[in-house]
Design a protein around this motif. Sequence first.
Motif, PDB file in Angstrom:
ATOM      1  N   ALA A 168     -12.880   0.975 -10.879  1.00 31.36           N
ATOM      2  CA  ALA A 168     -11.429   1.079 -10.700  1.00 31.36           C
ATOM      3  C   ALA A 168     -11.099   0.984  -9.210  1.00 31.36           C
ATOM      4  O   ALA A 168     -11.657   1.730  -8.404  1.00 31.36           O
ATOM      5  CB  ALA A 168     -10.912   2.387 -11.275  1.00 31.36           C
ATOM      6  N   VAL A 169     -10.219   0.071  -8.866  1.00 29.16           N
ATOM      7  CA  VAL A 169      -9.876  -0.176  -7.468  1.00 29.16           C
ATOM      8  C   VAL A 169      -8.375  -0.021  -7.283  1.00 29.16           C
ATOM      9  O   VAL A 169      -7.582  -0.587  -8.050  1.00 29.16           O
ATOM     10  CB  VAL A 169     -10.310  -1.602  -7.040  1.00 29.16           C
ATOM     11  N   GLU A 170      -7.994   0.758  -6.283  1.00 33.71           N
ATOM     12  CA  GLU A 170      -6.570   0.868  -5.940  1.00 33.71           C
ATOM     13  C   GLU A 170      -6.182  -0.309  -5.055  1.00 33.71           C
ATOM     14  O   GLU A 170      -6.838  -0.588  -4.052  1.00 33.71           O
ATOM     15  CB  GLU A 170      -6.276   2.184  -5.221  1.00 33.71           C
ATOM     16  N   VAL A 171      -5.123  -0.994  -5.440  1.00 37.45           N
ATOM     17  CA  VAL A 171      -4.682  -2.203  -4.738  1.00 37.45           C
ATOM     18  C   VAL A 171      -3.235  -2.024  -4.311  1.00 37.45           C
ATOM     19  O   VAL A 171      -2.384  -1.607  -5.116  1.00 37.45           O
ATOM     20  CB  VAL A 171      -4.813  -3.448  -5.640  1.00 37.45           C
ATOM     21  N   GLN A 172      -2.953  -2.322  -3.054  1.00 43.16           N
ATOM     22  CA  GLN A 172      -1.566  -2.351  -2.601  1.00 43.16           C
ATOM     23  C   GLN A 172      -0.974  -3.693  -3.009  1.00 43.16           C
ATOM     24  O   GLN A 172      -1.435  -4.753  -2.575  1.00 43.16           O
ATOM     25  CB  GLN A 172      -1.460  -2.172  -1.087  1.00 43.16           C
ATOM     26  N   LEU A 213      -0.768 -16.598  -4.620  1.00 44.57           N
ATOM     27  CA  LEU A 213      -1.421 -15.291  -4.680  1.00 44.57           C
ATOM     28  C   LEU A 213      -2.470 -15.196  -3.583  1.00 44.57           C
ATOM     29  O   LEU A 213      -3.191 -16.161  -3.313  1.00 44.57           O
ATOM     30  CB  LEU A 213      -2.086 -15.099  -6.037  1.00 44.57           C
ATOM     31  N   LYS A 214      -2.569 -14.036  -2.958  1.00 44.56           N
ATOM     32  CA  LYS A 214      -3.541 -13.838  -1.888  1.00 44.56           C
ATOM     33  C   LYS A 214      -4.107 -12.435  -1.980  1.00 44.56           C
ATOM     34  O   LYS A 214      -3.367 -11.456  -2.084  1.00 44.56           O
ATOM     35  CB  LYS A 214      -2.883 -14.044  -0.519  1.00 44.56           C
ATOM     36  N   LEU A 215      -5.430 -12.339  -1.924  1.00 43.22           N
ATOM     37  CA  LEU A 215      -6.125 -11.052  -1.965  1.00 43.22           C
ATOM     38  C   LEU A 215      -6.848 -10.853  -0.638  1.00 43.22           C
ATOM     39  O   LEU A 215      -7.557 -11.746  -0.175  1.00 43.22           O
ATOM     40  CB  LEU A 215      -7.127 -11.035  -3.119  1.00 43.22           C
ATOM     41  N   SER A 216      -6.653  -9.695  -0.004  1.00 41.88           N
ATOM     42  CA  SER A 216      -7.285  -9.423   1.282  1.00 41.88           C
ATOM     43  C   SER A 216      -7.730  -7.968   1.333  1.00 41.88           C
ATOM     44  O   SER A 216      -7.287  -7.136   0.543  1.00 41.88           O
ATOM     45  CB  SER A 216      -6.321  -9.722   2.440  1.00 41.88           C
ATOM     46  N   VAL A 217      -8.609  -7.687   2.284  1.00 44.91           N
ATOM     47  CA  VAL A 217      -9.134  -6.336   2.471  1.00 44.91           C
ATOM     48  C   VAL A 217      -9.161  -6.027   3.955  1.00 44.91           C
ATOM     49  O   VAL A 217      -9.608  -6.851   4.754  1.00 44.91           O
ATOM     50  CB  VAL A 217     -10.562  -6.194   1.881  1.00 44.91           C
ATOM     51  N   ASP A 218      -8.661  -4.870   4.339  1.00 50.62           N
ATOM     52  CA  ASP A 218      -8.797  -4.402   5.709  1.00 50.62           C
ATOM     53  C   ASP A 218      -9.155  -2.927   5.678  1.00 50.62           C
ATOM     54  O   ASP A 218      -9.558  -2.406   4.631  1.00 50.62           O
ATOM     55  CB  ASP A 218      -7.526  -4.669   6.541  1.00 50.62           C
ATOM     56  N   GLU A 219      -9.016  -2.251   6.837  1.00 54.33           N
ATOM     57  CA  GLU A 219      -9.440  -0.856   6.898  1.00 54.33           C
ATOM     58  C   GLU A 219      -8.608   0.063   6.004  1.00 54.33           C
ATOM     59  O   GLU A 219      -8.992   1.194   5.713  1.00 54.33           O
ATOM     60  CB  GLU A 219      -9.385  -0.352   8.341  1.00 54.33           C
ATOM     61  N   ARG A 220      -7.450  -0.427   5.516  1.00 52.06           N
ATOM     62  CA  ARG A 220      -6.601   0.380   4.645  1.00 52.06           C
ATOM     63  C   ARG A 220      -6.902   0.167   3.166  1.00 52.06           C
ATOM     64  O   ARG A 220      -6.370   0.868   2.326  1.00 52.06           O
ATOM     65  CB  ARG A 220      -5.131   0.062   4.928  1.00 52.06           C
ATOM     66  N   GLY A 221      -7.733  -0.822   2.857  1.00 56.19           N
ATOM     67  CA  GLY A 221      -8.089  -1.073   1.471  1.00 56.19           C
ATOM     68  C   GLY A 221      -7.717  -2.473   1.026  1.00 56.19           C
ATOM     69  O   GLY A 221      -7.551  -3.390   1.839  1.00 56.19           O
ATOM     70  N   ASP A 243     -15.921  -9.662  -7.878  1.00 52.50           N
ATOM     71  CA  ASP A 243     -17.188  -9.582  -7.138  1.00 52.50           C
ATOM     72  C   ASP A 243     -16.940  -9.654  -5.633  1.00 52.50           C
ATOM     73  O   ASP A 243     -17.523  -8.890  -4.853  1.00 52.50           O
ATOM     74  CB  ASP A 243     -18.132 -10.710  -7.574  1.00 52.50           C
ATOM     75  N   TRP A 244     -16.089 -10.601  -5.245  1.00 52.92           N
ATOM     76  CA  TRP A 244     -15.753 -10.737  -3.815  1.00 52.92           C
ATOM     77  C   TRP A 244     -15.079  -9.473  -3.306  1.00 52.92           C
ATOM     78  O   TRP A 244     -15.409  -8.967  -2.223  1.00 52.92           O
ATOM     79  CB  TRP A 244     -14.840 -11.938  -3.602  1.00 52.92           C
ATOM     80  N   LEU A 245     -14.144  -8.945  -4.096  1.00 49.08           N
ATOM     81  CA  LEU A 245     -13.405  -7.752  -3.674  1.00 49.08           C
ATOM     82  C   LEU A 245     -14.333  -6.556  -3.509  1.00 49.08           C
ATOM     83  O   LEU A 245     -14.237  -5.824  -2.514  1.00 49.08           O
ATOM     84  CB  LEU A 245     -12.320  -7.434  -4.701  1.00 49.08           C
ATOM     85  N   ALA A 246     -15.238  -6.349  -4.445  1.00 52.51           N
ATOM     86  CA  ALA A 246     -16.163  -5.210  -4.359  1.00 52.51           C
ATOM     87  C   ALA A 246     -17.035  -5.309  -3.118  1.00 52.51           C
ATOM     88  O   ALA A 246     -17.284  -4.304  -2.429  1.00 52.51           O
ATOM     89  CB  ALA A 246     -17.020  -5.145  -5.620  1.00 52.51           C
ATOM     90  N   THR A 247     -17.499  -6.525  -2.811  1.00 53.57           N
ATOM     91  CA  THR A 247     -18.333  -6.717  -1.619  1.00 53.57           C
ATOM     92  C   THR A 247     -17.543  -6.420  -0.355  1.00 53.57           C
ATOM     93  O   THR A 247     -18.034  -5.743   0.563  1.00 53.57           O
ATOM     94  CB  THR A 247     -18.873  -8.154  -1.570  1.00 53.57           C
ATOM     95  N   GLN A 248     -16.310  -6.918  -0.285  1.00 56.67           N
ATOM     96  CA  GLN A 248     -15.488  -6.699   0.903  1.00 56.67           C
ATOM     97  C   GLN A 248     -15.152  -5.226   1.092  1.00 56.67           C
ATOM     98  O   GLN A 248     -15.147  -4.719   2.211  1.00 56.67           O
ATOM     99  CB  GLN A 248     -14.190  -7.521   0.809  1.00 56.67           C
ATOM    100  N   LEU A 249     -14.912  -4.523   0.013  1.00 55.15           N
ATOM    101  CA  LEU A 249     -14.611  -3.094   0.111  1.00 55.15           C
ATOM    102  C   LEU A 249     -15.818  -2.313   0.603  1.00 55.15           C
ATOM    103  O   LEU A 249     -15.683  -1.370   1.380  1.00 55.15           O
ATOM    104  CB  LEU A 249     -14.135  -2.566  -1.244  1.00 55.15           C
ATOM    105  N   ARG A 280     -15.199  -4.868  11.016  1.00 55.74           N
ATOM    106  CA  ARG A 280     -14.313  -4.303   9.999  1.00 55.74           C
ATOM    107  C   ARG A 280     -14.655  -2.844   9.730  1.00 55.74           C
ATOM    108  O   ARG A 280     -13.780  -1.998   9.568  1.00 55.74           O
ATOM    109  CB  ARG A 280     -14.411  -5.130   8.714  1.00 55.74           C
ATOM    110  N   ARG A 281     -15.938  -2.532   9.693  1.00 53.87           N
ATOM    111  CA  ARG A 281     -16.343  -1.135   9.486  1.00 53.87           C
ATOM    112  C   ARG A 281     -15.890  -0.257  10.653  1.00 53.87           C
ATOM    113  O   ARG A 281     -15.532   0.911  10.474  1.00 53.87           O
ATOM    114  CB  ARG A 281     -17.859  -1.061   9.322  1.00 53.87           C
ATOM    115  N   LEU A 282     -15.907  -0.815  11.856  1.00 53.45           N
ATOM    116  CA  LEU A 282     -15.473  -0.075  13.029  1.00 53.45           C
ATOM    117  C   LEU A 282     -14.003   0.325  12.904  1.00 53.45           C
ATOM    118  O   LEU A 282     -13.627   1.476  13.158  1.00 53.45           O
ATOM    119  CB  LEU A 282     -15.686  -0.946  14.277  1.00 53.45           C
ATOM    120  N   LYS A 283     -13.170  -0.620  12.500  1.00 54.27           N
ATOM    121  CA  LYS A 283     -11.744  -0.336  12.333  1.00 54.27           C
ATOM    122  C   LYS A 283     -11.517   0.689  11.228  1.00 54.27           C
ATOM    123  O   LYS A 283     -10.660   1.573  11.349  1.00 54.27           O
ATOM    124  CB  LYS A 283     -10.992  -1.634  12.031  1.00 54.27           C
ATOM    125  N   ALA A 284     -12.288   0.569  10.152  1.00 56.99           N
ATOM    126  CA  ALA A 284     -12.145   1.522   9.050  1.00 56.99           C
ATOM    127  C   ALA A 284     -12.524   2.935   9.491  1.00 56.99           C
ATOM    128  O   ALA A 284     -11.894   3.912   9.086  1.00 56.99           O
ATOM    129  CB  ALA A 284     -13.010   1.085   7.870  1.00 56.99           C
TER     130      ALA A 284
END
Length: 265
Positions: free
Chosen positions: A33-37, A47-55, A78-84, A250-254
């Motif tokens: 289960a993933v929370e998505v803004q 449609l566009k899916l992205s990941v940053d330090e906020r999720g 799969d891509w989303l889980a890896t990026q998270l 990215r991990r640094l920003k998170a």
Amino acid sequence: MSGWFRLLSGKPRPPSRGIARDAVTITLADGQAVEVQRVRDPRARRLKLSVDERGARLTLPLRASDAAGERFVIEHGDWLATQLRNAGSVIGALQPHVTAAVPLRGAMQPLQWHDGRYLRLALDDATLAITAPATVTDAALRRTLRDFYEAQARADIGRWLPQYLPGLPRAPSRLRFRMMSSQWGSLAPDGALSLDLSLMLAPPPAFEYVLVHELCHLIHADHSRRFWREVEARCPHWRDQRDWFRSDGRRLKATLHALCGKLKS
């Protein structure tokens, strides 16, 4: 109604729909289960899916349905889980008398907690000492840590900058540290230099490379070959630092986001 007719007739332009945001929980194919803004943007064309330090963030055009957005997220699960996983913080928010270390200059800095009436944070040799009252708030801790990081970053800039000034047409007009979402630094047309505060968590050579990069924009505002020659002359190993940011940035920003929260710059 055309724009020209509206202009000539004096009829007001109908109000445009603004950006709408909400948060949804989507279950991926593997059961995670993933929370998505979810962001509905009238300027979006796809449609566009992205990941940053906020999720995770899903941007949808106004005409796209919620169901279409959910299918899009699941299809790219799969891509989303890896990026998270790659964007996740390795440390949580400060917990008084519990958190044992925080990142500083590419290493974990030991913390030593003390009881006291006033909140105070100071670096003493190899130990970061924090004096905190029993009623200290999370917001106060975040603000104090952020102020500490900024003071340390300004000290580093103060050591590095003098060696680069003689080869520049002018010095930066002012220096500002912010919590940036994607950039590591920027140089305004008036010479104002902005740097990401999370650089204080990076190894010093990586931080110094970003400084050199932005200073070279005082010579060439673009990213032309001439610009990169200026960077190369001042930072011969800049490619190694760029690769480091691509793998660990990215991990640094998170991590900074987890430590300092959503504070105003």
